[in-house]
Design a protein around this motif. Structure first.
Motif, short mmCIF file in Angstrom:
data_model
loop_
_atom_site.label_atom_id
_atom_site.label_comp_id
_atom_site.label_asym_id
_atom_site.label_seq_id
_atom_site.Cartn_x
_atom_site.Cartn_y
_atom_site.Cartn_z
N ALA A 4 28.88 32.75 112.89
CA ALA A 4 29.99 31.80 112.89
C ALA A 4 30.12 31.11 111.54
CB ALA A 4 29.77 30.77 114.00
N LEU A 5 28.99 30.76 110.92
CA LEU A 5 29.04 30.13 109.60
C LEU A 5 29.57 31.09 108.54
CD1 LEU A 5 25.78 27.98 109.48
CD2 LEU A 5 28.13 27.19 109.62
N LEU A 6 29.19 32.36 108.66
CA LEU A 6 29.70 33.35 107.70
C LEU A 6 31.21 33.55 107.85
CD1 LEU A 6 26.92 36.09 107.70
CD2 LEU A 6 27.69 34.73 105.76
N ILE A 7 31.70 33.56 109.08
CA ILE A 7 33.13 33.70 109.30
C ILE A 7 33.87 32.47 108.78
CG2 ILE A 7 34.91 33.83 111.11
CD1 ILE A 7 32.92 35.57 112.69
N LEU A 8 33.33 31.28 109.04
CA LEU A 8 33.93 30.05 108.53
C LEU A 8 33.91 30.03 107.01
CD1 LEU A 8 35.15 27.29 109.18
CD2 LEU A 8 32.83 26.37 109.21
N HIS A 9 32.81 30.49 106.42
CA HIS A 9 32.69 30.55 104.96
C HIS A 9 33.74 31.50 104.38
CE1 HIS A 9 30.65 31.38 101.06
NE2 HIS A 9 30.33 30.11 101.19
N PHE A 10 33.94 32.62 105.02
CA PHE A 10 34.96 33.57 104.57
C PHE A 10 36.36 32.95 104.64
CE2 PHE A 10 38.02 36.97 105.54
CZ PHE A 10 37.91 37.71 104.37
N CYS A 11 36.66 32.25 105.74
CA CYS A 11 37.98 31.62 105.89
C CYS A 11 38.20 30.55 104.83
CB CYS A 11 38.13 31.03 107.29
SG CYS A 11 38.19 32.27 108.59
N VAL A 12 37.17 29.73 104.57
CA VAL A 12 37.28 28.69 103.54
C VAL A 12 37.47 29.34 102.17
CG1 VAL A 12 35.96 26.89 102.35
CG2 VAL A 12 36.04 26.92 104.83
N THR A 13 36.78 30.43 101.93
CA THR A 13 36.91 31.12 100.64
C THR A 13 38.33 31.64 100.44
OG1 THR A 13 34.60 31.78 100.77
CG2 THR A 13 35.99 32.98 99.23
N VAL A 14 38.88 32.28 101.45
CA VAL A 14 40.25 32.81 101.35
C VAL A 14 41.24 31.66 101.18
CG1 VAL A 14 42.04 34.05 102.62
CG2 VAL A 14 39.72 34.92 102.59
N ALA A 15 41.06 30.57 101.92
CA ALA A 15 41.96 29.43 101.79
C ALA A 15 41.86 28.81 100.39
CB ALA A 15 41.63 28.39 102.86
N LEU A 16 40.65 28.71 99.87
CA LEU A 16 40.46 28.15 98.53
C LEU A 16 41.15 29.02 97.48
CD1 LEU A 16 39.11 25.93 96.83
CD2 LEU A 16 37.08 27.35 96.76
N ILE A 17 41.01 30.31 97.59
CA ILE A 17 41.68 31.21 96.65
C ILE A 17 43.19 31.05 96.75
CG2 ILE A 17 42.15 33.66 96.17
CD1 ILE A 17 39.22 34.21 96.98
N GLY A 18 43.70 30.98 97.97
CA GLY A 18 45.14 30.81 98.15
C GLY A 18 45.66 29.51 97.58
N VAL A 19 44.95 28.41 97.81
CA VAL A 19 45.39 27.11 97.32
C VAL A 19 45.34 27.06 95.79
CG1 VAL A 19 44.79 24.65 97.25
CG2 VAL A 19 44.85 25.85 99.42
N VAL A 20 44.33 27.66 95.20
CA VAL A 20 44.25 27.67 93.74
C VAL A 20 45.38 28.50 93.15
CG1 VAL A 20 42.85 28.51 91.82
CG2 VAL A 20 41.78 27.19 93.62
N LEU A 21 45.72 29.62 93.79
CA LEU A 21 46.82 30.44 93.28
C LEU A 21 48.18 29.78 93.45
CD1 LEU A 21 45.76 34.04 94.36
CD2 LEU A 21 45.77 33.07 92.07
N ILE A 22 48.34 28.96 94.46
CA ILE A 22 49.62 28.29 94.69
C ILE A 22 49.87 27.19 93.66
CG2 ILE A 22 50.80 26.73 96.29
CD1 ILE A 22 49.70 28.38 98.56
N GLN A 23 48.81 26.58 93.16
CA GLN A 23 48.98 25.45 92.24
C GLN A 23 49.70 25.86 90.98
OE1 GLN A 23 45.32 23.48 91.42
NE2 GLN A 23 44.96 22.94 93.55
N ARG A 24 50.42 24.94 90.43
CA ARG A 24 51.15 25.19 89.19
C ARG A 24 50.22 24.89 88.03
NH1 ARG A 24 57.11 23.31 88.15
NH2 ARG A 24 57.52 25.51 87.99
#
Length: 112
Positions: A4-24
């Motif tokens: 469960a922690l690995l799955i949560l870590h993966f989701c946080v990682t993908v979200a972090l990558i997405g948020v960083v790419l969205i930023q101007r």
């Protein structure tokens, strides 16, 4: 629990990558973070503040999950207490001695 922690870590990682790419960025980034895509929801400054806070929260979660997983896997993958720096049980305390072989000269043959 670790799954469960690995799955949560993966989701946080993908979200972090997405948020960083969205930023101007200074160069314009991907252009997704502009106020045009958000409509009348938030201003450009409000969007930047929201994305900055979201990035900070996701980065904190990423670090916390990474440390938690590192502590859980400290004992090895099998879960048995295992220190990779410890010497094997059968190893002697003294380092092994290197053997050097010196070539012997060939026996002299009498000349006729």
């Amino acid at each position: 629990m670790t799954t469960a922690l690995l799955i949560l870590h993966f989701c946080v990682t993908v979200a972090l990558i997405g948020v960083v790419l969205i930023q101007r960025s200074e160069g314009g980034g991907l252009g997704i973070g502009s106020s045009q895509g958000m409509g009348a929801f938030m201003s450009g400054r409000g969007t930047a503040n929201l994305l900055t806070r979201t990035t900070a929260v996701l980065a904190g979660l990423f670090m916390l999950l990474s440390l938690t997983l590192a502590l859980l896997y400290r004992g090895g993958v099998s879960g048995v207490g295992h220190d990779i720096l410890a010497q094997p049980q059968g190893a002697a305390s003294a380092p092994p001695q290197a053997t050097v072989s010196v070539p012997q000269p060939a026996p002299a043959t009498p000349k006729p």
